[in-house]
Every structure is written in C-alpha cells, then in structure tokens.
Design an enzyme around this catalytic site. Structure first.
Site, short mmCIF file in Angstrom:
data_model
loop_
_atom_site.label_atom_id
_atom_site.label_comp_id
_atom_site.label_asym_id
_atom_site.label_seq_id
_atom_site.Cartn_x
_atom_site.Cartn_y
_atom_site.Cartn_z
N GLY A 10 38.50 48.83 41.18
CA GLY A 10 38.66 47.64 40.26
C GLY A 10 37.52 47.72 39.33
N TYR A 167 45.21 34.49 49.39
CA TYR A 167 43.95 34.83 48.81
C TYR A 167 43.11 34.58 50.12
CZ TYR A 167 39.96 35.65 45.67
OH TYR A 167 39.11 36.01 45.17
N ALA A 170 43.43 36.60 52.96
CA ALA A 170 43.16 38.12 52.71
C ALA A 170 41.56 38.30 52.91
CB ALA A 170 43.60 38.60 51.63
P1 NAP Z 1 39.07 40.73 37.46
O1 NAP Z 1 38.02 40.31 36.35
O2 NAP Z 1 40.36 40.17 37.47
O3 NAP Z 1 38.94 42.20 37.76
C1 NAP Z 1 39.97 43.07 38.52
C2 NAP Z 1 39.51 44.10 38.63
O4 NAP Z 1 40.55 44.71 39.63
C3 NAP Z 1 40.14 44.95 37.41
O5 NAP Z 1 39.35 46.16 37.14
C4 NAP Z 1 41.42 45.56 37.75
O6 NAP Z 1 41.77 46.59 37.10
C5 NAP Z 1 41.36 45.85 39.32
N1 NAP Z 1 42.66 45.72 39.90
C6 NAP Z 1 43.29 44.78 40.10
N2 NAP Z 1 44.52 45.19 40.85
C7 NAP Z 1 44.01 46.37 41.34
C8 NAP Z 1 44.92 47.39 42.09
N3 NAP Z 1 46.28 47.02 42.64
N4 NAP Z 1 44.37 48.68 42.19
C9 NAP Z 1 43.03 48.94 41.49
N5 NAP Z 1 42.64 48.20 40.85
C10 NAP Z 1 43.06 46.76 40.78
O7 NAP Z 1 38.47 40.20 38.76
P2 NAP Z 1 36.85 39.77 39.16
O8 NAP Z 1 36.43 38.41 39.13
O9 NAP Z 1 36.06 41.00 38.82
O10 NAP Z 1 37.23 39.93 40.92
C11 NAP Z 1 36.86 41.38 41.53
C12 NAP Z 1 36.78 41.26 43.13
O11 NAP Z 1 35.90 40.14 43.61
C13 NAP Z 1 38.18 40.71 43.53
O12 NAP Z 1 38.44 41.09 44.72
C14 NAP Z 1 37.90 39.13 43.64
O13 NAP Z 1 38.95 38.62 44.77
C15 NAP Z 1 36.62 38.85 44.10
N6 NAP Z 1 35.98 37.50 43.71
C16 NAP Z 1 35.90 37.11 42.46
C17 NAP Z 1 35.33 35.82 42.25
C18 NAP Z 1 35.15 35.38 40.83
O14 NAP Z 1 34.90 34.25 40.75
N7 NAP Z 1 35.54 35.90 39.90
C19 NAP Z 1 34.82 35.33 43.42
C20 NAP Z 1 34.89 35.78 44.60
C21 NAP Z 1 35.46 36.91 44.92
P3 NAP Z 1 42.38 46.57 35.55
O15 NAP Z 1 41.33 46.34 34.56
O16 NAP Z 1 43.12 48.04 35.42
O17 NAP Z 1 43.59 45.58 35.60
#
Ligand code: NAP
Length: 263
Positions: A10, A167, A170
């Site tokens: 991701g 969520y 997990a």
């Molecule tokens: P995001 O902006 O929605 O980006 C998600 C990323 O994951 C994108 O690169 C997407 O690829 C990829 N992805 C989604 N489904 C996938 C799959 N089935 N296989 C491979 N890649 C996949 O999310 P983010 O905020 O950066 O979050 C990244 C991680 O941090 C996640 O695990 C999230 O739960 C965790 N997190 C986020 C926050 C927050 O506040 N943002 C806080 C705590 C934890 P595409 O671009 O190709 O769709």
C-alpha cells in the site's frame, strides 16, 4: 548490490508513500506495492528517486500491483521481489482499508467483515510468514543482517469505535501478530515491530477531516495537530537504521500522545 531492499504494501498513497520517501532517503531499494492506483504508485516511485538523489543515493524501485488479501497475488508479489532484488531486508505491512460503510456493530455485514479482514489481517499475517521464511534463508546464506518486519496498526487497536468494529478488531490482532512473530523470530535475528499511528492526514481520513479538525482543536490529542505520513516514515527510519536493536514485539505509538490517559 549491497543496498537493503524494503517491500512496502500500500505504498501508492498516504502513509505508505511517506514511509517509502523516508527509506528512499536512506538508500533502500523499494518494492512499491499498490492495489489499483498505478499512476499514484508511479508518482511515489518518482518522488522516491528524487528523495534518494537529494540524499546522495542511487536506488531502484519496483512498482507492483497485488491485492494483499489474495494468496495468489501475495505469491506474485514475493516472486517479483525475489526476481528483481534477490533479497529482502524489511517488510512493511501498511496496506489497509477502512471499515466498509462504517456501520454500527449491530448492523455490520459479514461480507464486509471478511473483505476487511482479508486485507487488514489475513494478508499481513501470511505475507509476514512467507517473507520471514525467506529472511531466515537470507540470514543463513549471509545475504542480510537483522531484517525487520513492521506492521502499521492504529490507535484503533486500543480505542473503541462502535461503527468500525472490524477495523478495530483487525488492528488489535496485528498487535498480537507482532508479539507472536517477535518471539518466534527473535533468536534468528529478525526483529518485529508494530507502529500505531494516530490521526494522520491521508485519503483515508479525508472524508472525516472536519470532524477531526474540531476534535483536535478541542484537545483530543496532547500535541494539537494532525499527524503526517512523514511522522510514520521517521519512526520506520529509526527502525531501519537499527536504532532499536534490543527491542522486538514492541509497539511504537506515533499519535501525538493520544494513547495517554490524563486527569
Ligand atoms: P490510504 O491513504 O487510504 O492508502 C491506502 C493504501 O493501501 C493505498 O496505497 C492503496 O493502494 C493500498 N491498498 C488498499 N487496499 C489494498 C490491497 N487490498 N492490497 C494492496 N494495497 C492496498 O490509507 P492510509 O491512511 O495511508 O493508511 C495506511 C495504513 O495506515 C492502513 O493500514 C491504515 O489502516 C493505517 N492507519 C491510518 C491512519 C490514518 O489516520 N490515516 C491511522 C492509523 C492507521 P491504491 O492506491 O492502489 O488503492
């Protein structure tokens, strides 16, 4: 080639891109995985080459589409990494999706639960298993030293949101996964970490930006600001540089102090 190789799931957007940029600046070759957004993944790669060059490194990147929830796709991802780089020094389990429909726990649907668990938990568990086995062989052959596995969980691992039960569950399970692999792999020299981000500005949180702007202004986080993907990238960079050599199975909170109770 003696550059370290890191696979980031991701990595096309958000936190995964922030982590990629930090590691590019340290001179890591990178596997930039994405689910469907090829253009964003290529943008991450371009940004990484620029960051590496500015830091005096010449790196290679591989952008690779694979759904982390699919066993066949995980196999393809592993094979592509082996073919291109022949080594793996770090795995970052970052790919994740938010709760589909954000439905109240009493209305949550089984098909949504299965889909989220496949990407956010089953994928990281089995990808870690595959990569750990490869890392063990690479240690034995003297190809890599002290490889690491890092999983990006969340404050949702310890904070209840009744409209995102799958969520939260997990993410809590990723914490136990980190401890399990941490113990299993410690003697072999593989260290395992969980990073718990707080509220980070990304596409995932964009739909709830106004809500969090207000909560942060009202004191939700001791540090009164949003987190940035680069905040997570810096924590990963510390691990990548072996600055936590006697810690494993450990959680690192990168949340502006959100997890602290205060009176
Ligand atoms: P995001 O902006 O929605 O980006 C998600 C990323 O994951 C994108 O690169 C997407 O690829 C990829 N992805 C989604 N489904 C996938 C799959 N089935 N296989 C491979 N890649 C996949 O999310 P983010 O905020 O950066 O979050 C990244 C991680 O941090 C996640 O695990 C999230 O739960 C965790 N997190 C986020 C926050 C927050 O506040 N943002 C806080 C705590 C934890 P595409 O671009 O190709 O769709």
């Amino acid at each position: 080639m003696d550059r370290p190789t890191t696979l980031i799931t991701g990595a096309s957007r958000g936190i995964g891109r922030g982590i990629s940029l930090s590691l590019a600046a340290l001179g890591h070759d990178l596997v930039i995985n994405y689910a469907g957004n090829q253009e964003a993944a290529e943008q991450t790669a371009r940004d990484c080459h620029r960051a590496a060059t500015e830091a005096g490194h010449d790196i290679q990147t591989l952008t690779f589409q694979a759904n982390i929830g699919s066993p066949q796709d995980r196999d393809r991802l592993l094979e592509a990494t082996q073919d291109r780089f022949g080594r793996i020094d770090m795995l970052i389990n970052n790919a994740g999706i938010t709760s589909i429909g954000r439905q109240d726990i009493l209305e949550a649907k089984e098909e949504n639960f299965d889909q989220l668990m496949a990407v956010n938990l089953k994928g990281p568990f089995f990808l870690s298993q595959q990569i750990a086995k490869w890392m063990l062989k690479l240690i034995e052959s003297g190809t890599v030293n002290n490889p690491k596995i890092i999983s990006i969980s969340s404050i949702s691992a310890h904070t209840v949101s009744v409209n995102r039960a799958d969520y939260c569950m997990a993410k809590a399970a990723l914490g136990m996964m980190t401890k399990l692999y941490g113990v299993r792999l410690a003697a072999a020299g593989i260290r395992v970490y969980e990073i718990c981000p707080g509220i980070i500005a990304s596409d995932m949180t964009a739909p709830v930006k106004a809500k969090y702007d207000k909560l942060i202004a009202e004191g939700l986080t001791p540090m009164p600001r949003w987190g940035e993907p680069s905040d997570i990238g810096k924590a990963v960079a510390a691990i990548a540089q072996d600055l936590l050599p006697y810690s494993t199975g450990e959680v690192i909170n990168v949340d502006g102090g959100f997890h602290l109770r205060s009176l």
